[in-house]
Design an enzyme around this catalytic site. Structure first.
Site, PDB file in Angstrom:
ATOM      1  N   CYS A   1       0.834  -1.206   0.000  1.00 21.79           N
ATOM      2  CA  CYS A   1       0.000   0.000   0.000  1.00 21.79           C
ATOM      3  C   CYS A   1       0.868   1.255   0.000  1.00 21.79           C
ATOM      4  O   CYS A   1       1.417   1.636   1.033  1.00 21.79           O
ATOM      5  CB  CYS A   1      -0.925  -0.026   1.220  1.00 21.79           C
ATOM      6  SG  CYS A   1      -1.932   1.453   1.359  1.00 21.79           S
TER       7      CYS A   1
ATOM      8  N   CYS B   1      -0.514   4.061   2.291  1.00 21.73           N
ATOM      9  CA  CYS B   1      -0.320   3.839   3.735  1.00 21.73           C
ATOM     10  C   CYS B   1       1.145   4.016   4.130  1.00 21.73           C
ATOM     11  O   CYS B   1       1.449   4.580   5.171  1.00 21.73           O
ATOM     12  CB  CYS B   1      -0.735   2.424   4.150  1.00 21.73           C
ATOM     13  SG  CYS B   1      -2.170   1.775   3.315  1.00 21.73           S
ATOM     14  N   ASP B   2       2.063   3.488   3.318  1.00 23.43           N
ATOM     15  CA  ASP B   2       3.463   3.368   3.751  1.00 23.43           C
ATOM     16  C   ASP B   2       4.444   4.250   2.987  1.00 23.43           C
ATOM     17  O   ASP B   2       5.625   4.309   3.336  1.00 23.43           O
ATOM     18  CB  ASP B   2       3.920   1.900   3.607  1.00 23.43           C
ATOM     19  CG  ASP B   2       3.065   0.969   4.456  1.00 23.43           C
ATOM     20  OD1 ASP B   2       2.563   1.415   5.505  1.00 23.43           O
ATOM     21  OD2 ASP B   2       2.884  -0.192   4.059  1.00 23.43           O
TER      22      ASP B   2
END
Ligand code: NAP
Length: 302
Positions: A130, A133-134
């Site tokens: 992701c 997200c990261d």
């Protein structure tokens, strides 16, 4: 007893809930991870009619608010089993259970892995599925994206705004994803696209990813130094727990009619978990509507 229990709170499940609630059905949505499903991880959605530039998270939030305003109940629970009871189905979850007259399975898909040694251990230590997200963990650093579909293209575009360099490894000689996204990516100065390249091994230092052994189309191996690897190599169905309720195709996707009906009366399917050719946000939403109308017709006819 609920009229309809929707398993999965992605765009298909939430759309099914909107239609079911508006048809006057008492509806419960159960989602084990993020409301909105995979779309939450899309940095920018540009192909949803009337909303030409919206983040996946915003879109998911808006769908969630619409569902809540219709008094649909939403639970953060993982559905672990489904069994027939008189007048409907018992839906078991990791923290309890519910009863519904009918069920819509909108269980979506999960990330496919490369299947290389050490992959599971490196998730969170250099490997991510992701970018949204990261991605921030890799600000100013070098990363690679594997895959040539829309997810890989979107992820690489997103990461190119944060990272020093993004190397995109595509196993074939062309992208599978949208031409418009590919065109945008080619314009980014800090993106290198390597067609005909695969990842053969992960290189680590102190338990963290520090590079990849990659192979080109001539089978030559070389090392690519990266701190992060974003895997976007497609998806596989996530509804194995319900495989006895609906026939599946060879890949494990549920076979269903146009209205989402399966071989089991009262069990309907919608969205990416359904056997079909096109898996887009728009088709998931369409599937959700069709399944909800199918299930409402089925309930009303009882
Ligand atoms: P996808 O379309 O299935 O693409 C997967 C990519 O990974 C392909 O390029 C595939 O190569 C490659 N791949 C598969 N296994 C691999 C392996 N072991 N090693 C290296 N590469 C491998 O998956 P996706 O991009 O996640 O998209 C899934 C669905 O969601 C698609 O229908 C897509 O259109 C949709 N989606 C749409 C959007 C949008 O905004 N329109 C955004 C995200 C996703 P090959 O091409 O050689 O098979």
């Amino acid at each position: 007893m609920y009229d309809i229990i929707v398993v999965g709170g992605g765009p298909a499940g939430l759309t099914a809930a909107i239609y079911a609630a508006r048809a006057g059905k008492r509806t419960l949505v159960l989602e084990k991870e993020s409301i909105g499903g995979q779309i939450v991880n899309s940095p920018l959605v540009e192909n949803y009619p009337a909303l030409p530039h919206i983040s996946g998270a915003e879109l998911a939030n808006s769908m969630y608010e619409q569902v809540c305003a219709l008094n649909v109940e939403v639970g953060s629970e993982e559905v672990t089993g489904l069994s027939a009871i008189p007048g409907g189905y018992a839906v078991a979850t990791d923290i309890g259970g519910y009863e519904g007259r009918a069920v819509v399975l909108a269980t979506g898909v999960r990330h496919r892995q490369l299947g290389l040694p050490g992959e599971d251990e490196l998730v969170g230590s250099g490997i991510s599925y992701c970018a949204v997200c990261d991605g921030a963990f890799y600000e100013g650093r070098d990363v690679a994206v594997v895959g040539g579909g829309d997810t890989a293209l979107q992820d690489a575009l997103f990461l190119s705004n944060i990272c020093r360099k993004v190397t995109v490894l595509v196993r074939r000689d062309r992208f599978r994803g949208e031409a418009k996204l590919a065109e945008k990516l080619r314009e980014r100065a800090n993106v290198e696209i390597l067609f005909g390249h695969t990842v053969e091994a992960f290189e680590t230092r102190d338990g963290l990813l520090c590079g990849l052994t990659v192979k080109n189309a001539e089978n030559a191996l070389r090392s690519l130094a990266v701190d992060g690897l974003f895997l976007a190599v497609g998806q596989e169905p996530a509804g194995a727990a319900f495989a006895n309720l609906a026939d599946t195709d060879a890949a494990g996707y549920f076979a269903a009619g146009e209205g989402g009906e399966t071989k089991t009366p009262g069990v309907f399917v919608a969205g990416d978990c359904r056997a079909k050719k096109v898996r887009q946000l728009t088709t998931a939403v369409g599937d959700g509507a069709a399944a909800a109308l199918g299930v409402c017709d089925w309930l009303d006819a009882l």
